[in-house]
Motif scaffolding. Sequence first.
Motif, short mmCIF file in Angstrom:
data_model
loop_
_atom_site.label_atom_id
_atom_site.label_comp_id
_atom_site.label_asym_id
_atom_site.label_seq_id
_atom_site.Cartn_x
_atom_site.Cartn_y
_atom_site.Cartn_z
N ARG A 1 42.90 37.78 -17.00
CA ARG A 1 41.44 37.89 -17.00
C ARG A 1 40.88 36.73 -17.79
O ARG A 1 41.62 36.02 -18.48
CB ARG A 1 41.00 39.23 -17.60
N GLY A 2 39.58 36.49 -17.68
CA GLY A 2 38.99 35.39 -18.41
C GLY A 2 37.52 35.24 -18.10
O GLY A 2 36.91 36.08 -17.42
N VAL A 3 36.95 34.15 -18.60
CA VAL A 3 35.53 33.88 -18.41
C VAL A 3 35.37 32.63 -17.55
O VAL A 3 36.06 31.63 -17.73
CB VAL A 3 34.79 33.75 -19.77
N ILE A 4 34.45 32.70 -16.59
CA ILE A 4 34.20 31.59 -15.67
C ILE A 4 33.42 30.49 -16.38
O ILE A 4 32.41 30.76 -17.02
CB ILE A 4 33.39 32.08 -14.45
N PHE A 5 33.89 29.24 -16.24
CA PHE A 5 33.15 28.12 -16.83
C PHE A 5 32.69 27.09 -15.80
O PHE A 5 31.93 26.17 -16.13
CB PHE A 5 33.93 27.45 -17.97
N ASP A 6 33.11 27.23 -14.55
CA ASP A 6 32.65 26.31 -13.50
C ASP A 6 32.86 26.97 -12.15
O ASP A 6 33.78 27.77 -11.98
CB ASP A 6 33.44 25.00 -13.57
N VAL A 7 31.97 26.62 -11.21
CA VAL A 7 32.05 27.14 -9.84
C VAL A 7 31.91 25.96 -8.89
O VAL A 7 31.04 25.11 -9.07
CB VAL A 7 30.91 28.15 -9.55
N VAL A 8 32.77 25.91 -7.87
CA VAL A 8 32.64 24.92 -6.81
C VAL A 8 32.46 25.66 -5.49
O VAL A 8 33.01 26.75 -5.31
CB VAL A 8 33.85 23.95 -6.76
N PRO A 9 31.68 25.12 -4.56
CA PRO A 9 31.33 25.86 -3.35
C PRO A 9 32.48 26.11 -2.37
O PRO A 9 32.42 27.03 -1.57
CB PRO A 9 30.23 25.04 -2.70
N GLU A 10 33.52 25.29 -2.46
CA GLU A 10 34.70 25.50 -1.61
C GLU A 10 35.89 24.81 -2.26
O GLU A 10 35.74 24.08 -3.23
CB GLU A 10 34.47 24.98 -0.20
N PHE A 11 37.07 25.04 -1.72
CA PHE A 11 38.30 24.50 -2.29
C PHE A 11 38.18 23.01 -2.59
O PHE A 11 37.77 22.23 -1.74
CB PHE A 11 39.46 24.75 -1.32
N ALA A 12 38.56 22.63 -3.82
CA ALA A 12 38.49 21.23 -4.23
C ALA A 12 39.65 20.88 -5.16
O ALA A 12 39.47 20.31 -6.21
CB ALA A 12 37.15 20.95 -4.91
N ASN A 13 40.85 21.26 -4.75
CA ASN A 13 42.04 20.92 -5.51
C ASN A 13 42.96 20.14 -4.57
O ASN A 13 42.57 19.83 -3.44
CB ASN A 13 42.71 22.20 -6.04
N THR A 14 44.17 19.85 -5.01
CA THR A 14 45.06 19.04 -4.19
C THR A 14 45.71 19.85 -3.07
O THR A 14 45.87 21.07 -3.18
CB THR A 14 46.18 18.42 -5.04
N GLU A 15 46.13 19.15 -2.04
CA GLU A 15 46.83 19.80 -0.94
C GLU A 15 48.16 20.37 -1.43
O GLU A 15 48.58 21.45 -0.99
CB GLU A 15 47.05 18.80 0.20
N GLU A 16 48.81 19.68 -2.36
CA GLU A 16 50.06 20.17 -2.91
C GLU A 16 49.87 21.51 -3.62
O GLU A 16 50.69 22.41 -3.50
CB GLU A 16 50.67 19.14 -3.88
N PRO B 1 52.10 30.93 -1.87
CA PRO B 1 52.76 31.59 -0.74
C PRO B 1 51.77 31.92 0.37
O PRO B 1 50.65 32.36 0.10
CB PRO B 1 53.33 32.87 -1.36
N GLU B 2 52.17 31.65 1.62
CA GLU B 2 51.26 31.78 2.75
C GLU B 2 50.62 33.16 2.84
O GLU B 2 49.44 33.27 3.18
CB GLU B 2 52.00 31.46 4.05
N GLU B 3 51.35 34.20 2.50
CA GLU B 3 50.80 35.55 2.62
C GLU B 3 49.70 35.85 1.60
O GLU B 3 48.91 36.78 1.77
CB GLU B 3 51.90 36.61 2.53
N THR B 4 49.61 35.04 0.54
CA THR B 4 48.54 35.22 -0.44
C THR B 4 47.61 34.02 -0.55
O THR B 4 46.73 34.00 -1.40
CB THR B 4 49.13 35.53 -1.84
N ARG B 5 47.81 33.03 0.30
CA ARG B 5 47.01 31.80 0.26
C ARG B 5 45.55 32.11 0.63
O ARG B 5 45.26 32.67 1.67
CB ARG B 5 47.59 30.78 1.23
N PRO B 6 44.60 31.72 -0.23
CA PRO B 6 43.19 32.01 0.05
C PRO B 6 42.58 31.06 1.08
O PRO B 6 43.09 29.96 1.31
CB PRO B 6 42.53 31.81 -1.30
N ARG B 7 41.50 31.49 1.68
CA ARG B 7 40.73 30.61 2.56
C ARG B 7 40.14 29.46 1.73
O ARG B 7 39.83 29.64 0.56
CB ARG B 7 39.56 31.38 3.20
N ARG B 8 39.96 28.33 2.35
CA ARG B 8 39.37 27.16 1.65
C ARG B 8 37.84 27.23 1.61
O ARG B 8 37.23 26.63 0.74
CB ARG B 8 39.76 25.87 2.37
#
Length: 112
Positions: free
Chosen positions: A25-40, A46-53
Amino acid sequence: MTATQIKHAKFRIGQVVKHRIFPFRGVIFDVVPEFANTEEWYQAIPEETRPRRDQPFYHILAENSENEYIAYVSEQNLLPDTSGEPLHHPQIAQMFNLLANGTYQPKAQIKH
């Protein structure tokens, strides 16, 4: 981030949340409108838990029973944390003021 971009976000900066699957658990400090991390990073989930971008992602000052860290989590994997339990992440005091009602308010940014 502009107000227009974050108005579709379910959670807000300063809100305490918990992960839907993993025990942290934790506190949110930033929000981005859609996925913005690396492809790696994305492919390492794991594909079965991979979130939508195409959903908001949140940077969280996170903690579990063993340590504190920064997490990057999709909206679909977060739930509000209503436990009222205090958070202990050492960076919280740098970014937030703890209000009497147990919520976190971002500290004012100094403009130069």
